[in-house]
Enzyme design. Structure first.
Site, mmCIF file in Angstrom:
data_model
loop_
_atom_site.group_PDB
_atom_site.id
_atom_site.type_symbol
_atom_site.label_atom_id
_atom_site.label_comp_id
_atom_site.label_asym_id
_atom_site.label_seq_id
_atom_site.Cartn_x
_atom_site.Cartn_y
_atom_site.Cartn_z
ATOM 1 N N ARG A 1 0.838 -1.196 0.000
ATOM 2 C CA ARG A 1 0.000 0.000 0.000
ATOM 3 C C ARG A 1 0.875 1.248 0.000
ATOM 4 O O ARG A 1 1.702 1.433 0.906
ATOM 5 C CB ARG A 1 -0.904 -0.019 1.234
ATOM 6 C CG ARG A 1 -1.996 1.034 1.149
ATOM 7 C CD ARG A 1 -3.055 0.777 2.175
ATOM 8 N NE ARG A 1 -2.559 1.087 3.509
ATOM 9 C CZ ARG A 1 -3.322 1.565 4.481
ATOM 10 N NH1 ARG A 1 -4.606 1.750 4.277
ATOM 11 N NH2 ARG A 1 -2.826 1.825 5.658
ATOM 12 N N ASP B 1 0.914 -12.236 10.503
ATOM 13 C CA ASP B 1 1.682 -12.308 11.753
ATOM 14 C C ASP B 1 1.347 -13.594 12.509
ATOM 15 O O ASP B 1 2.238 -14.240 13.067
ATOM 16 C CB ASP B 1 1.370 -11.101 12.647
ATOM 17 C CG ASP B 1 2.106 -9.847 12.183
ATOM 18 O OD1 ASP B 1 2.974 -9.964 11.300
ATOM 19 O OD2 ASP B 1 1.788 -8.761 12.694
ATOM 20 N N THR C 1 -0.834 7.640 -1.358
ATOM 21 C CA THR C 1 -2.112 7.514 -2.076
ATOM 22 C C THR C 1 -3.016 6.469 -1.429
ATOM 23 O O THR C 1 -4.213 6.430 -1.731
ATOM 24 C CB THR C 1 -1.865 7.075 -3.532
ATOM 25 O OG1 THR C 1 -1.305 5.751 -3.501
ATOM 26 C CG2 THR C 1 -0.915 8.016 -4.248
ATOM 27 N N ASP D 1 -3.842 -9.970 12.806
ATOM 28 C CA ASP D 1 -3.113 -9.952 11.537
ATOM 29 C C ASP D 1 -2.807 -11.395 11.129
ATOM 30 O O ASP D 1 -2.034 -12.090 11.790
ATOM 31 C CB ASP D 1 -1.817 -9.156 11.697
ATOM 32 C CG ASP D 1 -1.125 -8.953 10.357
ATOM 33 O OD1 ASP D 1 -1.025 -7.809 9.905
ATOM 34 O OD2 ASP D 1 -0.688 -9.971 9.758
HETATM 35 N N1 URA Z 1 -5.471 -8.235 7.258
HETATM 36 C C1 URA Z 1 -5.319 -9.008 8.358
HETATM 37 O O1 URA Z 1 -4.371 -9.761 8.467
HETATM 38 N N2 URA Z 1 -6.228 -8.901 9.345
HETATM 39 C C2 URA Z 1 -7.305 -8.091 9.265
HETATM 40 O O2 URA Z 1 -8.113 -8.067 10.188
HETATM 41 C C3 URA Z 1 -7.439 -7.314 8.096
HETATM 42 C C4 URA Z 1 -6.515 -7.405 7.113
#
Ligand code: URA
Length: 210
Positions: free
Chosen positions: A105, A204, A109, A201
């Site tokens: 990302r 992660d 922008t 995440d």
């Molecule tokens: N990406 C992720 O890993 N978790 C989320 O909740 C949203 C996007």
């Protein structure tokens, strides 16, 4: 497959997903469950594939037996979390071809920018299944599907573990021809674009990074 959104409510999928959501679940357990769920979701996302028959000999005699028609399908992982879904799916569909889409990302922008793109040839003749565990804002999923269509894909399905209503709406608007298969449709996104209640995440949690 025509239904735009399929939520796989099978008890095995839902039970495994609950364990994955729990914050105390270890990286090893999370990865193992993701692999298991990916196979159950792969079963759903490949429902309704075109079939043909081939002539075979069983020990008892000849038969015209069903086989999947057409070219080997393509699985496309949206990096990096998509890779967590690949291994399990490949166990179920070992002859699938595999592609990768890398997007980051842009901080100014906020738009997704491509940094890697490698997909199987003759994409137009293959069912193409794009995989990413989290359909959150939908920005990267929409961009990935744009790229796949640009590379010739015409028959695309999208498989994720969790979806937010915002992401589903964005995908439906941009790519109404792409059915989505997910294990759950959660409540919403938070201000940082994370799915709530979600599981945190996904990258992660599966790779043990922070
Ligand atoms: N990406 C992720 O890993 N978790 C989320 O909740 C949203 C996007």
């Amino acid at each position: 497959m025509n239904d735009h959104l399929t939520v796989v409510t099978h008890p095995l999928v839902q039970h495994k997903l609950t364990i994955m959501r729990e914050k105390e679940t270890s990286t090893a357990k999370f990865r193992q469950l993701l692999r298991e769920i990916s196979q159950l979701l792969a079963y759903e996302v490949t429902r309704g594939l075109a079939m043909t028959t081939k002539s075979i000999e069983t020990p008892m005699g000849p038969m015209d037996a069903p086989v999947i028609e057409g070219r080997k399908l393509a699985l496309v992982s949206i990096l990096r979390a998509g890779n967590g879904l690949l291994d399990g799916m490949l166990e179920l569909i070992p002859s699938a071809r595999v592609g990768f889409v890398g997007l980051y990302r842009d901080e100014e922008t906020l738009q997704p920018v491509q940094y890697y793109f490698k997909v199987p040839g003759e994409l137009g003749d293959r069912l193409t299944i794009a995989v990413d565990p989290m359909l959150a804002t939908g920005n990267s999923s929409v961009a990935a599907i744009d790229l796949l269509k640009g590379a010739g894909a015409r028959n695309i399905r999208f498989l994720c573990l969790l979806a937010a209503p915002e992401g589903v709406a964005r995908m439906q608007e941009a790519h109404p021809d792409v059915p989505i298969v997910t294990a759950a449709l959660d409540e919403r996104l938070n201000e940082n674009g994370y799915i709530v209640p979600g599981l945190g995440d996904a990258g992660d949690r599966m790779f043990g990074t922070q």
